[in-house]
Design a protein around this motif. Structure first.
Motif, PDB file in Angstrom:
ATOM      1  N   THR A 136       0.892  -0.617  -0.144  1.00 21.94           N
ATOM      2  CA  THR A 136       0.120   0.197  -0.614  1.00 21.94           C
ATOM      3  C   THR A 136       0.954   1.055  -0.372  1.00 21.94           C
ATOM      4  OG1 THR A 136      -1.576  -0.935   0.759  1.00 21.94           O
ATOM      5  CG2 THR A 136      -2.123   1.069   1.161  1.00 21.94           C
ATOM      6  N   LYS A 157      -6.834   3.430   3.624  1.00 17.74           N
ATOM      7  CA  LYS A 157      -6.637   1.858   2.909  1.00 17.74           C
ATOM      8  C   LYS A 157      -5.796   1.116   3.077  1.00 17.74           C
ATOM      9  CE  LYS A 157      -5.836   4.219  -1.748  1.00 17.74           C
ATOM     10  NZ  LYS A 157      -5.867   4.607  -3.208  1.00 17.74           N
ATOM     11  N   ILE A 158      -5.182   0.773   4.440  1.00 19.33           N
ATOM     12  CA  ILE A 158      -4.311  -0.733   5.175  1.00 19.33           C
ATOM     13  C   ILE A 158      -5.385  -1.149   6.047  1.00 19.33           C
ATOM     14  CG2 ILE A 158      -2.159  -0.734   6.701  1.00 19.33           C
ATOM     15  CD1 ILE A 158      -0.857   1.346   5.923  1.00 19.33           C
ATOM     16  N   LYS A 161      -7.529  -2.840   4.177  1.00 17.24           N
ATOM     17  CA  LYS A 161      -6.881  -4.038   3.847  1.00 17.24           C
ATOM     18  C   LYS A 161      -6.545  -5.059   4.541  1.00 17.24           C
ATOM     19  CE  LYS A 161      -5.072  -2.409  -0.461  1.00 17.24           C
ATOM     20  NZ  LYS A 161      -3.633  -2.526  -1.496  1.00 17.24           N
TER      21      LYS A 161
END
Length: 182
Positions: A136, A157-158, A161
């Motif tokens: 990422t 985003k991390i 995910k």
């Protein structure tokens, strides 16, 4: 002769009727599947359970803890665990690296914490989580990550995910410390 002509007309009307019925069926099914997809997307956005659940259909476990006594951490800290990440080239055309310590915050009040939050469970997923963080952050340049909004986007985003990896929201936040750009 009249009976044969009448039979041919009836047969032609039957073929037209079957064709029109098939066309209507396909158009209705397409619309129906699009409507079902839209309803599913809305349910996901509202975090509704497909079965309705015991609590009226809403997710029973909040992602963030109620108090500081319900927070546990897990991450890559210390000299041996720091992550060194190759960033994409910036506006200067040079490749840069980021050395960072990553700390995940976990909600101990979440039911999945008992399953996934144990040190053995986290240790077994450690390399996969490290891979998510590395992949990422590698999508960003040094200049981008130094901007607060972009850094927050990367963190979000991390977290998304990692939540997908565990199929749970017991991990609700990620923080970077000791960030060094080279």
């Amino acid at each position: 002769m009249k009976k044969n002509l009448l039979s041919i007309i009836i047969l032609a009307l039957l073929v037209v009727n079957i064709a029109m019925t098939g066309f209507m069926l396909l158009s209705v099914m397409t619309t129906n599947s699009q409507t079902a997809k839209l309803v599913s997307d809305i349910a996901v956005a509202l975090e509704l359970e497909a079965s309705g659940g015991a609590g009226g259909g809403f997710a029973l476990e909040p992602s963030e803890p109620a108090g500081v006594n319900e927070i546990a951490t897990f991450g890559f800290v210390g000299n041996q665990d720091r992550l060194t990440i190759n960033l994409k080239p910036g506006s200067d055309g040079k490749s840069h690296m980021m050395v960072v310590e990553v700390v995940f915050s976990m909600n101990m009040g979440n039911a999945d914490y008992a399953t996934y939050g144990s040190s053995e469970s986290l240790a077994s997923m450690r390399d996969l989580v490290k891979s998510i963080v590395t992949e990422t952050l590698a999508d960003y340049s040094m200049e981008e990550l130094q901007q607060k909004e972009v850094s927050q986007e990367a963190r979000s985003k991390i977290v998304e995910k990692v939540q997908e990896l565990f199929n749970s929201n017991f991990i609700y936040d990620v923080n970077f410390s000791s960030v060094i750009y080279q």
